[in-house]
Design a protein around this motif. Structure first.
Motif, PDB file in Angstrom:
ATOM      1  N   SER A 200       0.810  -1.227   0.000  1.00 24.31           N
ATOM      2  CA  SER A 200       0.000   0.000   0.000  1.00 24.31           C
ATOM      3  C   SER A 200       0.841   1.273   0.000  1.00 24.31           C
ATOM      4  O   SER A 200       0.307   2.376  -0.155  1.00 24.31           O
ATOM      5  CB  SER A 200      -0.948   0.014   1.197  1.00 24.31           C
ATOM      6  OG  SER A 200      -1.873  -1.037   1.112  1.00 24.31           O
ATOM      7  N   GLY A 201       2.141   1.150   0.210  1.00 24.64           N
ATOM      8  CA  GLY A 201       3.030   2.300   0.078  1.00 24.64           C
ATOM      9  C   GLY A 201       2.770   3.441   1.040  1.00 24.64           C
ATOM     10  O   GLY A 201       2.981   4.605   0.691  1.00 24.64           O
ATOM     11  N   GLY A 202       2.328   3.158   2.257  1.00 24.34           N
ATOM     12  CA  GLY A 202       2.106   4.208   3.249  1.00 24.34           C
ATOM     13  C   GLY A 202       0.755   4.884   3.151  1.00 24.34           C
ATOM     14  O   GLY A 202       0.470   5.825   3.894  1.00 24.34           O
ATOM     15  N   GLU A 203      -0.093   4.429   2.237  1.00 26.03           N
ATOM     16  CA  GLU A 203      -1.446   4.972   2.105  1.00 26.03           C
ATOM     17  C   GLU A 203      -2.410   4.212   3.004  1.00 26.03           C
ATOM     18  O   GLU A 203      -2.188   3.057   3.343  1.00 26.03           O
ATOM     19  CB  GLU A 203      -1.944   4.820   0.667  1.00 26.03           C
ATOM     20  CG  GLU A 203      -1.434   5.826  -0.317  1.00 26.03           C
ATOM     21  CD  GLU A 203      -2.177   5.696  -1.629  1.00 26.03           C
ATOM     22  OE1 GLU A 203      -2.846   6.648  -2.031  1.00 26.03           O
ATOM     23  OE2 GLU A 203      -2.080   4.630  -2.255  1.00 26.03           O
ATOM     24  N   ASN A 204      -3.502   4.856   3.346  1.00 25.30           N
ATOM     25  CA  ASN A 204      -4.587   4.164   4.015  1.00 25.30           C
ATOM     26  C   ASN A 204      -5.879   4.922   3.778  1.00 25.30           C
ATOM     27  O   ASN A 204      -5.860   6.099   3.385  1.00 25.30           O
ATOM     28  CB  ASN A 204      -4.326   4.012   5.521  1.00 25.30           C
ATOM     29  CG  ASN A 204      -4.905   2.714   6.064  1.00 25.30           C
ATOM     30  OD1 ASN A 204      -5.885   2.193   5.547  1.00 25.30           O
ATOM     31  ND2 ASN A 204      -4.295   2.197   7.120  1.00 25.30           N
TER      32      ASN A 204
END
Length: 529
Positions: A200-204
């Motif tokens: 997710s590459g630090g996304e939420n």
């Protein structure tokens, strides 16, 4: 029910194309996806089933993304320990704050992080965790138990319960007042590798919530297994031994002596309106009762280029193939005699962000949950070829599994229980949002167990799972391939479509089986049916 493989292929190739930019919620890719989905349902002759007579239901989301950490580390008596994002740990946030800050918070091991009074289990024992970072083991307390241990079988053995899911663990850590939560990653317990954790590459994302209901967790995520061992050792603990201690009902939280966690990470956040797409075929006799088919339209958007230079993680199988299945079921049903009950086709947003689109619908339904006959979900189908069996997720939950066995037999197939119940797939797809509201559910998920492929047997089915989950799950290589063999997917689409069609033309109400945790919820609305 007769699914056209060529139509399925064309739908998948379209949705997984670069035009839709990976179908991430709140992006230009979503706008294009919504237009495509609505146009397809219209062309099939369906009616809108969204809010206020429209095709969509708005789902307000908070979208967060971590920037480059100004500080993120563990400190111990002998000095700092690295906590590099995506290497030693992986964290994100669902709080709409400008920065995620944790100042030298004590680190506490809380075992499996479970509070389950009905199983006489409490990992917290009233410990004050306010302002502390908790470290938690993945899966259930009996997941790794040997035969004869007192805990063995307490939580279903190798079959994961909801207590084993990371979503539950974060929610419970917040209820206990923690400021941060890290789950120790191990591939067997999680059911996927570290590459999936960091995808997710630090996304939420989260549903927009009332400020009084925001989580207390400034950061939540995972700690890589070897890194966890080093941090435990710095706090005077042996992680391997603590895993054994955590399998005892008498376990109490254990501080990692002298170990603190500090973080100061910039956070960009925005509220985005994403959308579920809802279409229906109205029932001719009991239109207020509805059979629902569902799949999710979202994928992971853009990311770093892979070895082939692909940046879009477009989820050709996960779940463009499921959406293609909905189109085929709808096409077949429109060509047949109109159903007696209404049939709803739902394309959910934000499944990959925590089942958020289906959760929002389940708590804001356009058709009451009590009048929803069943939810039938497609989320990943195997593309290794025609199979002798169909894999059942969540054996023993409800009567829809009996329908599955009956219809599979007409296809010359039999039912095989999921091969990896420890992965908790019953709690990891959009149907679960409906189960929590008491609606009987059935999930088709190709990674739930090795199919017995006609050409190659179970070994071929397992090889497909290993290749897909090991390389392409949530990655850019989940793309359309000419190597796909859609015969098995066609079998499954026909099967679930037939089950839904039969329910739509009957007066039957599927039921939860004795012992299911969802039976009591459904029973409360029995008189409305």
């Amino acid at each position: 029910m007769k699914t056209d493989a060529a139509r399925v292929e064309q739908s998948v190739r379209t949705l997984a194309s670069d035009t839709f930019e990976g179908r991430a919620p709140g992006t230009r890719g979503e706008d294009r996806t919504l237009g495509y989905l609505i146009a397809r349902f219209q062309a099939l002759g369906l009616e809108p089933a969204g809010t206020d007579g429209g095709w969509v239901q708005k789902v307000p989301l908070i979208h967060t993304r971590l920037g480059t950490p100004r500080t993120m580390r563990f400190d111990a008596a002998k000095g700092p320990l690295p906590a590099e994002q995506s290497k030693e740990i992986y964290v994100s946030t669902i709080r709409p704050d400008d920065a995620a800050k944790i100042a030298a918070a004590p680190v506490v091991f809380v075992g499996y992080g479970v509070t389950a009074p009905e199983r006489k289990w409490d990992d917290f024992k009233g410990t004050d965790l306010k302002g502390k970072v908790v470290v938690i083991l993945v899966n259930d307390p009996d997941f790794a138990a040997a035969k004869g241990e007192p805990v063995a079988g307490t939580f279903g053995g190798r079959t994961m319960t909801y207590y084993g899911r990371w979503t539950y663990k974060f929610e419970e850590a917040a209820r206990q007042g923690a400021i941060g939560a890290l789950i120790v990653h191990d591939t067997p317990g999680a059911g996927y590798g570290w590459n999936v954790v960091v995808s997710s590459g630090g996304e939420n994302y989260d549903i927009v919530r009332d400020p009084s209901k925001l989580t207390s967790l400034a950061l939540q995520g995972w700690i890589e297994g070897d890194a966890a061992s080093r941090v435990f050792a710095a706090g005077g603990l042996d992680l391997a031994k603590m895993r054994i201690e955590a399998r005892k009902a008498s376990f109490r939280p254990v501080p990692l002596k002298g170990v603190t966690f500090t973080a100061d990470v910039p956070v960009s956040h925005e509220q985005v309106d994403s959308y579920n797409v809802l279409a229906r075929i109205p029932g001719t006799e009991r239109p207020d009762e509805a059979v629902m088919f569902g799949a999710h339209w979202d994928a992971y958007g853009s990311g770093k280029p892979d070895a082939q230079g692909r940046i879009y993680r477009a989820g050709a199988n996960d779940d463009a193939l499921g959406i293609a299945g909905l189109f085929e079921i709808a096409r077949n049903m429109k060509a047949a005699t109109p159903p007696k009950r209404s049939v709803v086709f739902a394309a959910w947003t934000a499944e990959e962000r925590g089942l958020l689109g289906s959760e929002y619908y389940a708590t804001h339904p356009t058709i009451p949950m009590a009048k929803t006959v069943a939810n039938l979900t497609i989320d990943i189908l195997q593309t290794a070829g025609a199979a002798k069996d169909v894999v059942l997720v969540g054996a023993g939950q409800n009567s829809l599994e009996d329908d599955m066995a009956r219809v599979a037999a007409t296809q010359g197939r039999h039912v095989t229980p999921e091969g990896l119940p420890e992965r908790g797939l019953f709690y990891r797809a959009d149907h679960f949002s409906f189960a929590k509201q008491g609606v009987p559910t059935l999930l088709l998920m190709g990674i739930a167990g090795a199919s017995d492929i006609k050409q190659g047997g179970v070994a071929a089915g397992q090889a497909w799972i290993d290749a897909y989950t090991g390389k392409c799950y949530h990655q850019a290589c989940d793309a359309w391939s000419s190597d796909w063999k859609l015969d098995g997917a066609v079998q499954d689409i026909d099967l679930i479509g037939t089950i839904g069609t039969q329910l739509a033309n009957s007066t039957a109400w599927p039921t939860w089986k004795a012992g299911s945790e969802f039976k009591a919820i459904r029973d409360k609305t029995r008189l409305t049916r």
